[in-house]
Design a protein around this motif. Sequence first.
Motif, PDB file in Angstrom:
ATOM      1  N   ARG A 173       0.830  -1.209   0.000  1.00  0.00           N
ATOM      2  CA  ARG A 173       0.000   0.000   0.000  1.00  0.00           C
ATOM      3  C   ARG A 173       0.864   1.257   0.000  1.00  0.00           C
ATOM      4  NH1 ARG A 173      -4.246  -2.435   4.461  1.00  0.00           N
ATOM      5  NH2 ARG A 173      -5.735  -3.359   2.960  1.00  0.00           N
ATOM      6  N   GLN A 174       1.950   1.229   0.738  1.00  0.00           N
ATOM      7  CA  GLN A 174       2.825   2.399   0.771  1.00  0.00           C
ATOM      8  C   GLN A 174       3.603   2.572  -0.528  1.00  0.00           C
ATOM      9  OE1 GLN A 174       2.619   4.689   3.255  1.00  0.00           O
ATOM     10  NE2 GLN A 174       0.966   3.292   3.867  1.00  0.00           N
ATOM     11  N   PHE A 175       3.816   1.461  -1.256  1.00  0.00           N
ATOM     12  CA  PHE A 175       4.498   1.563  -2.545  1.00  0.00           C
ATOM     13  C   PHE A 175       3.699   2.408  -3.521  1.00  0.00           C
ATOM     14  CE2 PHE A 175       5.156   0.060  -6.898  1.00  0.00           C
ATOM     15  CZ  PHE A 175       6.525   0.247  -7.021  1.00  0.00           C
ATOM     16  N   MET A 176       2.376   2.399  -3.369  1.00  0.00           N
ATOM     17  CA  MET A 176       1.534   3.191  -4.265  1.00  0.00           C
ATOM     18  C   MET A 176       1.837   4.681  -4.148  1.00  0.00           C
ATOM     19  SD  MET A 176      -0.059   0.764  -5.710  1.00  0.00           S
ATOM     20  CE  MET A 176      -1.232   1.662  -6.706  1.00  0.00           C
ATOM     21  N   LYS A 177       2.448   5.096  -3.032  1.00  0.00           N
ATOM     22  CA  LYS A 177       2.843   6.502  -2.877  1.00  0.00           C
ATOM     23  C   LYS A 177       3.901   6.913  -3.891  1.00  0.00           C
ATOM     24  CE  LYS A 177       1.864   7.350   2.034  1.00  0.00           C
ATOM     25  NZ  LYS A 177       1.124   8.601   1.836  1.00  0.00           N
ATOM     26  N   TYR A 178       4.706   5.942  -4.360  1.00  0.00           N
ATOM     27  CA  TYR A 178       5.713   6.276  -5.367  1.00  0.00           C
ATOM     28  C   TYR A 178       5.053   6.626  -6.701  1.00  0.00           C
ATOM     29  CZ  TYR A 178       9.325   4.532  -2.227  1.00  0.00           C
ATOM     30  OH  TYR A 178      10.169   4.358  -1.156  1.00  0.00           O
ATOM     31  N   ILE A 179       3.850   6.085  -6.926  1.00  0.00           N
ATOM     32  CA  ILE A 179       3.109   6.418  -8.136  1.00  0.00           C
ATOM     33  C   ILE A 179       2.346   7.718  -7.951  1.00  0.00           C
ATOM     34  CG2 ILE A 179       1.344   5.617  -9.748  1.00  0.00           C
ATOM     35  CD1 ILE A 179       2.081   2.768  -8.956  1.00  0.00           C
ATOM     36  N   ASP A 180       1.701   7.865  -6.797  1.00  0.00           N
ATOM     37  CA  ASP A 180       0.955   9.084  -6.466  1.00  0.00           C
ATOM     38  C   ASP A 180       1.065   9.305  -4.963  1.00  0.00           C
ATOM     39  OD1 ASP A 180      -0.754  11.170  -6.037  1.00  0.00           O
ATOM     40  OD2 ASP A 180      -2.437  10.331  -7.157  1.00  0.00           O
ATOM     41  N   PRO A 181       1.703  10.397  -4.521  1.00  0.00           N
ATOM     42  CA  PRO A 181       1.876  10.640  -3.075  1.00  0.00           C
ATOM     43  C   PRO A 181       0.568  10.718  -2.303  1.00  0.00           C
ATOM     44  CG  PRO A 181       3.270  12.119  -4.370  1.00  0.00           C
ATOM     45  CD  PRO A 181       2.363  11.433  -5.332  1.00  0.00           C
ATOM     46  N   THR A 191     -12.307  -4.856 -10.038  1.00  0.00           N
ATOM     47  CA  THR A 191     -12.308  -3.401 -10.144  1.00  0.00           C
ATOM     48  C   THR A 191     -12.640  -2.761  -8.810  1.00  0.00           C
ATOM     49  OG1 THR A 191     -13.035  -3.567 -12.447  1.00  0.00           O
ATOM     50  CG2 THR A 191     -13.310  -1.437 -11.368  1.00  0.00           C
ATOM     51  N   PHE A 192     -13.633  -3.294  -8.115  1.00  0.00           N
ATOM     52  CA  PHE A 192     -14.075  -2.718  -6.845  1.00  0.00           C
ATOM     53  C   PHE A 192     -13.180  -3.150  -5.681  1.00  0.00           C
ATOM     54  CE2 PHE A 192     -17.718  -2.752  -9.627  1.00  0.00           C
ATOM     55  CZ  PHE A 192     -18.307  -1.526  -9.408  1.00  0.00           C
ATOM     56  N   TYR A 193     -12.806  -4.429  -5.661  1.00  0.00           N
ATOM     57  CA  TYR A 193     -12.017  -4.927  -4.537  1.00  0.00           C
ATOM     58  C   TYR A 193     -10.585  -4.398  -4.558  1.00  0.00           C
ATOM     59  CZ  TYR A 193     -15.542  -8.160  -2.776  1.00  0.00           C
ATOM     60  OH  TYR A 193     -16.680  -8.696  -2.223  1.00  0.00           O
ATOM     61  N   LEU A 194     -10.004  -4.237  -5.759  1.00  0.00           N
ATOM     62  CA  LEU A 194      -8.626  -3.738  -5.832  1.00  0.00           C
ATOM     63  C   LEU A 194      -8.504  -2.337  -5.265  1.00  0.00           C
ATOM     64  CD1 LEU A 194      -6.916  -4.782  -9.194  1.00  0.00           C
ATOM     65  CD2 LEU A 194      -6.156  -5.261  -6.873  1.00  0.00           C
ATOM     66  N   LYS A 195      -9.398  -1.449  -5.680  1.00  0.00           N
ATOM     67  CA  LYS A 195      -9.316  -0.082  -5.152  1.00  0.00           C
ATOM     68  C   LYS A 195      -9.638  -0.049  -3.662  1.00  0.00           C
ATOM     69  CE  LYS A 195     -13.955   1.289  -6.795  1.00  0.00           C
ATOM     70  NZ  LYS A 195     -14.587   1.548  -5.511  1.00  0.00           N
ATOM     71  N   PHE A 196     -10.389  -1.038  -3.177  1.00  0.00           N
ATOM     72  CA  PHE A 196     -10.706  -1.112  -1.748  1.00  0.00           C
ATOM     73  C   PHE A 196      -9.478  -1.528  -0.952  1.00  0.00           C
ATOM     74  CE2 PHE A 196     -12.219  -3.481   1.973  1.00  0.00           C
ATOM     75  CZ  PHE A 196     -13.021  -2.521   2.571  1.00  0.00           C
ATOM     76  N   VAL A 197      -8.759  -2.563  -1.403  1.00  0.00           N
ATOM     77  CA  VAL A 197      -7.627  -3.070  -0.626  1.00  0.00           C
ATOM     78  C   VAL A 197      -6.369  -2.240  -0.828  1.00  0.00           C
ATOM     79  CG1 VAL A 197      -8.580  -5.399  -0.684  1.00  0.00           C
ATOM     80  CG2 VAL A 197      -6.889  -4.727  -2.399  1.00  0.00           C
ATOM     81  N   LEU A 198      -6.243  -1.559  -1.983  1.00  0.00           N
ATOM     82  CA  LEU A 198      -5.067  -0.720  -2.230  1.00  0.00           C
ATOM     83  C   LEU A 198      -5.319   0.747  -1.898  1.00  0.00           C
ATOM     84  CD1 LEU A 198      -3.722  -2.224  -5.587  1.00  0.00           C
ATOM     85  CD2 LEU A 198      -2.880  -2.612  -3.268  1.00  0.00           C
ATOM     86  N   TRP A 199      -6.491   1.044  -1.352  1.00  0.00           N
ATOM     87  CA  TRP A 199      -6.827   2.392  -0.880  1.00  0.00           C
ATOM     88  C   TRP A 199      -6.771   3.422  -2.014  1.00  0.00           C
ATOM     89  CZ3 TRP A 199      -3.379   2.309   4.130  1.00  0.00           C
ATOM     90  CH2 TRP A 199      -3.915   1.390   5.035  1.00  0.00           C
ATOM     91  N   MET A 200      -7.459   3.114  -3.103  1.00  0.00           N
ATOM     92  CA  MET A 200      -7.541   4.058  -4.215  1.00  0.00           C
ATOM     93  C   MET A 200      -8.972   4.587  -4.325  1.00  0.00           C
ATOM     94  SD  MET A 200      -5.203   2.506  -7.292  1.00  0.00           S
ATOM     95  CE  MET A 200      -6.035   0.924  -7.335  1.00  0.00           C
ATOM     96  N   PRO A 201      -9.173   5.899  -4.344  1.00  0.00           N
ATOM     97  CA  PRO A 201     -10.532   6.436  -4.518  1.00  0.00           C
ATOM     98  C   PRO A 201     -11.081   6.077  -5.892  1.00  0.00           C
ATOM     99  CG  PRO A 201      -8.903   8.194  -4.662  1.00  0.00           C
ATOM    100  CD  PRO A 201      -8.162   6.967  -4.218  1.00  0.00           C
ATOM    101  N   PRO A 202     -12.404   5.936  -6.022  1.00  0.00           N
ATOM    102  CA  PRO A 202     -12.988   5.520  -7.311  1.00  0.00           C
ATOM    103  C   PRO A 202     -12.638   6.448  -8.462  1.00  0.00           C
ATOM    104  CG  PRO A 202     -14.619   5.394  -5.548  1.00  0.00           C
ATOM    105  CD  PRO A 202     -13.425   6.079  -4.966  1.00  0.00           C
ATOM    106  N   GLU A 203     -12.456   7.739  -8.173  1.00  0.00           N
ATOM    107  CA  GLU A 203     -12.189   8.688  -9.255  1.00  0.00           C
ATOM    108  C   GLU A 203     -10.703   8.820  -9.582  1.00  0.00           C
ATOM    109  OE1 GLU A 203     -12.192  10.778  -5.301  1.00  0.00           O
ATOM    110  OE2 GLU A 203     -13.519   9.372  -6.350  1.00  0.00           O
ATOM    111  N   HIS A 204      -9.836   8.028  -8.953  1.00  0.00           N
ATOM    112  CA  HIS A 204      -8.407   8.146  -9.196  1.00  0.00           C
ATOM    113  C   HIS A 204      -8.064   7.722 -10.625  1.00  0.00           C
ATOM    114  CE1 HIS A 204      -4.031   7.569  -8.681  1.00  0.00           C
ATOM    115  NE2 HIS A 204      -4.170   8.449  -7.721  1.00  0.00           N
TER     116      HIS A 204
END
Length: 379
Positions: A96-104, A276-289
């Motif tokens: 989850r923290q690795f996603m910060k390298y893509i978008d802080p 589509t729904f579960y990935l953004k839920f577990v990786l903490w991505m807002p739907p509009e990202h």
Amino acid sequence: EKAIFDFSHTVTVLFILTCALVYVTLLEETPQDTAYNTKRGIVASILVFLCFGVTQAKDGPFTRPHPAYWRFWLCVTVVYELFLIFILFQTVHDGRQFMKYIDPKLGVPLPERDYGGNCLMYDPGNTTDPFHNIWDKMDGFVPAHFLGWYIKTLMIRDWWMCMIISVMFEFLEYSLEHQLPNFSECWWDHWIMDVLVCNGLGIYCGMKTLAWLSMKPYQWQGLWNIPTYKGKIKRIAFQFTPYSWVKFEWKPASNLRRWLAVLGIIFMFLLAELNTFYLKFVLWMPPEHYLVLLRLVFFVNVGGVAMREIYDFMDDPKFHKKLGQQAWLVAAITVTEFLIVVKYDPNTIMLPIPFVVMQCWFLGIFLILIWTLWRFFIR
């Protein structure tokens, strides 16, 4: 002539790539920033791989607008699968923290929006706007539903399969709303806005487009051989239509192999939709990202090729002796995404399904098994 044309393009890409690497090596001073250099090195590695793939990868079944376009998406598919494998091998926190390298802005928990609540289509208690519940549901997902099902219809090319997947997904939302809050929708949101209006209209328009494509004459003429400007513009526009047309006749009841293949296609479609729904839920991505949107754009471009390869493999196994490369990768991506969901949030996945829902699903599976035995073994 084609061989000379391909040779010139591959050498040109190699020359430009070499010039870029020489410039970075000899003329550019490397910044003293480890994080920046790591990001740029990864991006450069991906770009080199894409350049190789666009010029050297094997062509798929589609040739319009250009074979290089589909080779590009094949290579993007490989990159995306490798990224998913990398995420799968991380701890939940590190992933989850690795996603910060893509978008802080990522890497922080986000609440899911609840689409349920007040389900009155006409709210007499609100004198200002009694239809406010309907207008509240009119967000960006309404045109997304329509466009998504229009494109899925162009991929599947069968009205019955599209309607079955559309209705089945609504049943899945009912069944899993205890796991994801945004699956909790009003009854009219499920069956009127989704199935009838958005999905149904998208499927209808898709079938009309398929009918036009099946009747359109496929007689191609070189652009410079067309005398009028109107004809040239029309020829350029038609470059983005298929070179030829293949009508999909799935015929699931014709034999056991086709029946199991169609069941597998429906299962994988539904699993990809749930991812589509579960990935953004577990990786903490807002739907509009934008990453959620990019994933959908990705599947739009690779799904059609995968479906064509699956159909060819199923329809003519003597000629197509193995599953196509894009279909293989899309299946691997769908499974890998689901494994990430299972690893990153097993507690949500393992929340017990209500007993009534379990009974309904067991009854449905039992009826499918009984019909399969009767149709292909007893009858």
